[in-house]
Design a protein around this motif. Structure first.
Motif, PDB file in Angstrom:
ATOM      1  N   ILE A  43       0.831  -1.220   0.000  1.00  0.00           N
ATOM      2  CA  ILE A  43       0.000   0.000   0.000  1.00  0.00           C
ATOM      3  C   ILE A  43       0.860   1.262   0.000  1.00  0.00           C
ATOM      4  O   ILE A  43       0.360   2.356   0.257  1.00  0.00           O
TER       5      ILE A  43
ATOM      6  N   GLU B  50       0.394   6.110  12.807  1.00  0.00           N
ATOM      7  CA  GLU B  50      -0.900   5.455  12.963  1.00  0.00           C
ATOM      8  C   GLU B  50      -0.970   4.612  14.231  1.00  0.00           C
ATOM      9  O   GLU B  50      -2.022   4.524  14.875  1.00  0.00           O
TER      10      GLU B  50
ATOM     11  N   TYR C 275      -4.068  -0.977   9.879  1.00  0.00           N
ATOM     12  CA  TYR C 275      -3.674   0.123   8.992  1.00  0.00           C
ATOM     13  C   TYR C 275      -3.225  -0.395   7.636  1.00  0.00           C
ATOM     14  O   TYR C 275      -3.506   0.223   6.600  1.00  0.00           O
TER      15      TYR C 275
ATOM     16  N   ARG D  35      -4.344  -2.924   6.177  1.00  0.00           N
ATOM     17  CA  ARG D  35      -5.514  -3.543   5.533  1.00  0.00           C
ATOM     18  C   ARG D  35      -5.307  -5.038   5.316  1.00  0.00           C
ATOM     19  O   ARG D  35      -5.635  -5.594   4.257  1.00  0.00           O
TER      20      ARG D  35
ATOM     21  N   HIS E 280     -14.756  -2.768   2.746  1.00  0.00           N
ATOM     22  CA  HIS E 280     -14.116  -2.824   4.058  1.00  0.00           C
ATOM     23  C   HIS E 280     -13.485  -1.464   4.301  1.00  0.00           C
ATOM     24  O   HIS E 280     -12.459  -1.118   3.731  1.00  0.00           O
TER      25      HIS E 280
ATOM     26  N   PRO F 299     -11.539   1.932   5.239  1.00  0.00           N
ATOM     27  CA  PRO F 299     -10.132   2.146   5.602  1.00  0.00           C
ATOM     28  C   PRO F 299      -9.964   2.236   7.111  1.00  0.00           C
ATOM     29  O   PRO F 299     -10.832   2.746   7.817  1.00  0.00           O
TER      30      PRO F 299
ATOM     31  N   SER G 203      -7.674   3.977   8.875  1.00  0.00           N
ATOM     32  CA  SER G 203      -7.175   5.227   9.440  1.00  0.00           C
ATOM     33  C   SER G 203      -8.291   6.078  10.043  1.00  0.00           C
ATOM     34  O   SER G 203      -9.363   6.242   9.456  1.00  0.00           O
TER      35      SER G 203
ATOM     36  N   SER H  65      -8.803   9.729   7.958  1.00  0.00           N
ATOM     37  CA  SER H  65      -9.170   9.750   6.551  1.00  0.00           C
ATOM     38  C   SER H  65     -10.017  10.971   6.206  1.00  0.00           C
ATOM     39  O   SER H  65     -11.012  11.263   6.872  1.00  0.00           O
TER      40      SER H  65
ATOM     41  N   TYR I  22     -11.461   8.430   1.868  1.00  0.00           N
ATOM     42  CA  TYR I  22     -12.278   7.346   2.412  1.00  0.00           C
ATOM     43  C   TYR I  22     -13.170   6.755   1.313  1.00  0.00           C
ATOM     44  O   TYR I  22     -13.180   5.536   1.084  1.00  0.00           O
TER      45      TYR I  22
ATOM     46  N   ALA J 139     -11.341   5.071  -1.614  1.00  0.00           N
ATOM     47  CA  ALA J 139     -10.923   3.704  -1.293  1.00  0.00           C
ATOM     48  C   ALA J 139     -12.091   2.734  -1.439  1.00  0.00           C
ATOM     49  O   ALA J 139     -11.945   1.638  -1.997  1.00  0.00           O
TER      50      ALA J 139
ATOM     51  N   GLN K 186     -12.539  -0.484  -4.108  1.00  0.00           N
ATOM     52  CA  GLN K 186     -12.891  -1.835  -3.687  1.00  0.00           C
ATOM     53  C   GLN K 186     -14.047  -2.408  -4.506  1.00  0.00           C
ATOM     54  O   GLN K 186     -14.120  -3.618  -4.728  1.00  0.00           O
TER      55      GLN K 186
ATOM     56  N   GLY L 210     -12.022   2.605  11.363  1.00  0.00           N
ATOM     57  CA  GLY L 210     -11.891   3.875  10.673  1.00  0.00           C
ATOM     58  C   GLY L 210     -12.655   5.012  11.323  1.00  0.00           C
ATOM     59  O   GLY L 210     -13.144   4.934  12.452  1.00  0.00           O
TER      60      GLY L 210
END
Length: 407
Positions: free
Chosen positions: A17, A27, A59, A61, A151, A153, A155, A158, A163, A166, A170, A206
């Motif tokens: 990532i 994080e 973090y 994933r 799923h 994120p 963080s 975000s 957010y 992402a 997916q 998240g």
């Protein structure tokens, strides 16, 4: 598995990532130097840093399998129960879905007007359990091109654009750079005549603000396209709070609630696999000793493999009472003296309190979601009980130690 695999795994997942040591460190609350030392193999996480490695896995994933492998490589116990090994032999016939998965999809497809299920699970199950089996069953029932898997994120920092971008990636949705764009792209996907299935796993991780926005979008689309969006949203305490604490204004009050069924000896034997040589008698004994706690059951099987039939239940319960994940669940709850007094009183008896659809007492609710207590039916109703004697023993040990340290 050799401990020396940890640096290789960490570096591999960070590269996937494009995460820097500074990103990971920020994080999980560690220094950049510490993360670099882990990645380069100069040092490994110490015994008190299991939660840091777990946060790192979130973090980055990682899947449940990847998270377990990273933890074990660092010298810790796995976080999630093992998924059953896939069938081999080259057969083109897809394996039948586990009964709990098949029944869940049967209920979802029969629901009207809003086919939405909130699947609630306590700690140490995957979210959802049997995730790969669920996705395979969804593909069989809806078609591969009609299955989405979201799923959120991990963080907590975000931005909305990142957010929802992402989430769009997916789902294979292009041009998503905001919550509005995400909703518009999903709306276009719902224009087809066949229903669309969406699995939302790890809903609770998240940013809670963006999570609530996502819940609002999913509710809005469900109401606008009645029966076309089939939703399975998986989570635990925060997902239950979203439904029950909002009343009629709750973003998900139109969803049905399901709780993942208790572990059975057959489930345990299937997950352990025949290669490990665990027979039905071992699985039934492990299930009884663990009270159905998924990780504790796996630990009980390992103890039975080491000791055979020689060890008594009393000896095995004593060993299981020292199992690290149980202590990690108890210690934060017993840190506050006022909570410790309440929990210690409950620990004196197998029954804790009457079970309810939603537990109003926050301490009791924490015990439930930590998977330390579970509802069981008796002649006088449904009661919350300590999941196993080993868990109750662990709580008593921790409570007594904390009390002694204050004197």
């Amino acid at each position: 598995m050799p401990v020396s695999e940890f640096p290789q795994l960490l570096g591999q997942h960070m590269r996937r990532i494009r995460a820097s040591a500074a990103d990971v460190a920020s994080e999980i609350g560690m220094s950049r130097e510490a993360v670099n030392n882990w990645r380069q193999g100069h040092s490994l996480p110490n015994r008190k840093h299991r939660d840091k490695v777990l946060a790192c896995a979130g973090y980055l994933r990682l899947t449940e399998v990847e998270t377990n492998r990273l933890l074990v490589a660092a010298g810790f116990d796995a976080q999630f129960p093992a998924e059953a090994a896939p069938a081999t032999g080259g057969s083109s016939v897809p394996a039948a879905a586990p009964p709990a998965v098949a029944q869940l999809f049967d209920r979802l497809q029969q629901m009207r007007p809003y086919p939405i299920i909130m699947l609630l699970t306590q700690a140490h199950w995957g979210q959802p359990p049997e995730r790969e089996a669920m996705l395979a069953e969804a593909a069989r029932r809806y078609g591969h091109d009609k299955v989405l898997h979201l799923h959120p994120p991990f963080s907590l920092l975000s931005e909305p654009a990142a957010y929802f971008s992402a989430l769009g990636q997916q789902c294979g949705l292009t041009g998503v750079d905001s919550d509005y764009a995400f909703e518009a792209a999903l709306t276009r996907a719902l224009q087809q005549p066949e229903p669309l299935f969406c699995l939302v796993s790890r809903f609770e991780q998240g940013d809670p603000v963006q999570r609530d926005v996502l819940a609002g979008i999913l509710r809005s689309l469900s109401e606008m396209h009645s029966g076309r969006l089939h939703l399975l949203i998986c989570g635990g305490s925060a997902l239950a709070d979203l439904k029950y604490q909002g009343g009629d204004l709750s973003l998900l009050n139109i969803a049905a609630t399901e709780v993942w069924p208790e572990l059975t000896a057959a489930d345990l034997q299937r997950q352990a696999g025949t290669a490990h040589g665990h027979g039905q008698a071992d699985c039934e004994r492990a299930l009884r000793l663990s009270g159905g706690h998924p990780l504790l059951a796996t630990a009980a099987l390992a103890l039975l493999a080491e000791s055979g039939a020689n060890a008594s239940d009393e000896q095995l319960e004593e060993q299981l009472a020292g199992y690290a994940p149980v202590w990690q669940a108890f210690v934060p709850l017993l840190a506050e003296p006022v909570h410790r007094a309440t929990i210690t009183a409950w620990l004196q008896q197998p029954r804790v309190a009457m079970a309810r659809p939603y537990l109003l007492d926050p301490v009791l609710r924490s015990l439930y979601w930590a998977n330390l207590v579970t509802p069981r039916r008796h002649a006088d109703g449904l009661w919350l009980e300590w999941r196993s004697e080993s868990i109750r023993r662990a709580g008593l040990l921790i409570a007594e130690h904390g009390h002694s340290s204050e004197r």
